[in-house]
Design an enzyme around this catalytic site. Structure first.
Site, PDB file in Angstrom:
ATOM      1  N   GLU A  33       0.832  -1.211   0.000  1.00  0.00           N
ATOM      2  CA  GLU A  33       0.000   0.000   0.000  1.00  0.00           C
ATOM      3  C   GLU A  33       0.861   1.254   0.000  1.00  0.00           C
ATOM      4  O   GLU A  33       0.577   2.230  -0.711  1.00  0.00           O
ATOM      5  CB  GLU A  33      -0.919   0.008   1.222  1.00  0.00           C
ATOM      6  CG  GLU A  33      -1.972  -1.079   1.219  1.00  0.00           C
ATOM      7  CD  GLU A  33      -2.891  -0.959   2.430  1.00  0.00           C
ATOM      8  OE1 GLU A  33      -4.042  -0.542   2.247  1.00  0.00           O
ATOM      9  OE2 GLU A  33      -2.428  -1.278   3.552  1.00  0.00           O
ATOM     10  N   ARG A 213      10.091  23.262  39.642  1.00  0.00           N
ATOM     11  CA  ARG A 213       9.119  22.998  40.702  1.00  0.00           C
ATOM     12  C   ARG A 213       9.322  21.617  41.304  1.00  0.00           C
ATOM     13  O   ARG A 213       9.544  20.630  40.592  1.00  0.00           O
ATOM     14  CB  ARG A 213       7.684  23.099  40.161  1.00  0.00           C
ATOM     15  CG  ARG A 213       6.670  22.641  41.206  1.00  0.00           C
ATOM     16  CD  ARG A 213       5.273  23.044  40.946  1.00  0.00           C
ATOM     17  NE  ARG A 213       4.409  22.565  42.009  1.00  0.00           N
ATOM     18  CZ  ARG A 213       3.111  22.808  42.081  1.00  0.00           C
ATOM     19  NH1 ARG A 213       2.528  23.550  41.158  1.00  0.00           N
ATOM     20  NH2 ARG A 213       2.392  22.350  43.080  1.00  0.00           N
ATOM     21  N   ARG A 222       6.500  27.108  45.921  1.00  0.00           N
ATOM     22  CA  ARG A 222       6.773  26.582  44.584  1.00  0.00           C
ATOM     23  C   ARG A 222       7.308  27.691  43.678  1.00  0.00           C
ATOM     24  O   ARG A 222       6.938  28.852  43.829  1.00  0.00           O
ATOM     25  CB  ARG A 222       5.514  25.975  43.973  1.00  0.00           C
ATOM     26  CG  ARG A 222       4.414  26.968  43.672  1.00  0.00           C
ATOM     27  CD  ARG A 222       3.028  26.418  43.890  1.00  0.00           C
ATOM     28  NE  ARG A 222       2.728  26.234  45.296  1.00  0.00           N
ATOM     29  CZ  ARG A 222       1.505  25.911  45.753  1.00  0.00           C
ATOM     30  NH1 ARG A 222       0.507  25.745  44.923  1.00  0.00           N
ATOM     31  NH2 ARG A 222       1.297  25.760  47.031  1.00  0.00           N
ATOM     32  N   ASP A 225       3.380  27.528  39.577  1.00  0.00           N
ATOM     33  CA  ASP A 225       2.155  26.743  39.723  1.00  0.00           C
ATOM     34  C   ASP A 225       1.234  27.126  38.572  1.00  0.00           C
ATOM     35  O   ASP A 225       0.902  28.308  38.405  1.00  0.00           O
ATOM     36  CB  ASP A 225       1.492  27.045  41.061  1.00  0.00           C
ATOM     37  CG  ASP A 225       0.340  26.094  41.358  1.00  0.00           C
ATOM     38  OD1 ASP A 225       0.300  25.017  40.756  1.00  0.00           O
ATOM     39  OD2 ASP A 225      -0.513  26.442  42.203  1.00  0.00           O
ATOM     40  N   ASP A 227      -2.432  25.975  36.948  1.00  0.00           N
ATOM     41  CA  ASP A 227      -3.642  25.169  37.130  1.00  0.00           C
ATOM     42  C   ASP A 227      -4.664  25.498  36.050  1.00  0.00           C
ATOM     43  O   ASP A 227      -4.912  26.675  35.750  1.00  0.00           O
ATOM     44  CB  ASP A 227      -4.277  25.448  38.498  1.00  0.00           C
ATOM     45  CG  ASP A 227      -3.464  24.891  39.644  1.00  0.00           C
ATOM     46  OD1 ASP A 227      -2.896  23.792  39.484  1.00  0.00           O
ATOM     47  OD2 ASP A 227      -3.388  25.548  40.695  1.00  0.00           O
ATOM     48  N   PHE A 253      -7.353  35.000  44.974  1.00  0.00           N
ATOM     49  CA  PHE A 253      -6.161  35.142  44.139  1.00  0.00           C
ATOM     50  C   PHE A 253      -6.327  34.466  42.780  1.00  0.00           C
ATOM     51  O   PHE A 253      -5.551  34.701  41.865  1.00  0.00           O
ATOM     52  CB  PHE A 253      -4.918  34.592  44.862  1.00  0.00           C
ATOM     53  CG  PHE A 253      -4.958  33.110  45.165  1.00  0.00           C
ATOM     54  CD1 PHE A 253      -4.529  32.179  44.244  1.00  0.00           C
ATOM     55  CD2 PHE A 253      -5.419  32.659  46.402  1.00  0.00           C
ATOM     56  CE1 PHE A 253      -4.541  30.821  44.518  1.00  0.00           C
ATOM     57  CE2 PHE A 253      -5.438  31.302  46.699  1.00  0.00           C
ATOM     58  CZ  PHE A 253      -5.006  30.385  45.759  1.00  0.00           C
TER      59      PHE A 253
END
Length: 282
Positions: A33, A213, A222, A225, A227, A253
């Site tokens: 193929e 970290r 840390r 960070d 998130d 925050f």
């Protein structure tokens, strides 16, 4: 595992349709193929906003379907994939990265000469991929705090699968969670991304690791960070990831930077905007 969202709903978006685009290419599991090649047919639905182009009658404000067809042909003839799934996946990303007005794309690749020892008309795979919006909260309370966050923003912006749309002003905040430590610098990013949620998480974790970290103390100090607060209006509960962030509605925050870049963003569970959630904390 629990996952729910309307991530794949594009109702109401304008569409450009390409049907039956014939391409001779070399894709398949078997050596003959890829050596000899065969015909493939591509159907594509391009989701975009055509209002400006339609009102101005200006091709430069639209997605040129002739260029899209040429791009599909070049990509599928210049690359070789064993699986139709891989061809569709990589082609979808290529188109989304190439054409700036394309918000999402639905691709079907048909293979009428697949090696099947039974009568059939064709086999095909179909994928739908597109840009997603996400909110990322950022923070640092070690070393050159602001530099860590700025470097993260630069790396997000340079990644081809991300577009940094807005960045909140950085603010200084007191530690959260009862661990004695230095004050934080916090902010937030609004991004558009081709990463799926867990892929985005892996990318952000890599940026955290590059910033040095170490996860030694829960809620501890840390260097960086990152998130995922929101990903579209997804509600996700897995061993690796929870979206929306489970405690974001209690964190000034997080909410204060979020309100600066996306005050209208509505929490999919509490059904309140970011601004309304922030006002609840006062």
């Amino acid at each position: 595992m629990q996952v729910s969202s309307n991530l794949f709903a594009w109702e109401g978006r304008d569409e450009i349709r390409i049907e039956g685009l014939e391409i001779y290419a070399h894709h398949g599991v078997f050596p003959e193929e890829t050596a000899l090649g065969q015909k493939f047919f591509v159907n594509a639905v391009l989701y975009t906003d055509m209002r400006l182009a339609g009102r101005a009658d200006d091709l430069s404000l639209s997605t040129d379907y002739g260029e899209v067809c040429s791009s599909i042909n070049r990509f599928l003839t210049e690359h070789t994939f064993r699986l139709l799934e891989a061809a569709a996946e990589h082609l979808a990303e290529h188109l989304l990265l190439t054409f700036p007005y394309m918000e999402s794309v639905k691709l079907e690749i048909r293979k009428p000469s697949a090696p099947i020892a039974l009568p059939f008309s064709s086999v095909s795979v179909s994928v739908t991929r597109g840009w997603r919006e996400a909110v990322i909260a950022c923070g640092s309370n070690l070393g050159e705090k602001e530099n860590y966050i700025r470097e993260a923003a630069e790396k997000i912006e340079k990644d081809k699968r991300c577009r940094l749309m807005r960045s909140a002003d950085l603010i200084e905040t007191e530690p959260y969670g009862g661990v004695e430590q230095d004050n934080f610098v916090n902010g937030a990013f609004l991004v558009r991304t081709l990463y799926e949620p867990e892929e985005l998480l892996a990318f952000l974790n890599r940026l955290e690791e590059e910033a040095g970290r170490q996860r030694l103390v829960h809620w501890g100090p840390r260097t960086l960070d990152l998130d995922i607060i929101f990903y579209e209006d997804a509600v996700i509960r897995t061993d690796k990831l929870t979206i929306p962030h489970p405690d974001m509605h209690n964190r000034k925050f997080v909410l204060q930077p979020l309100v600066q870049i996306a005050p209208w963003w509505r929490h999919p569970l509490y059904r309140k905007t970011a601004l309304e959630l922030l006002e609840q904390l006062h």
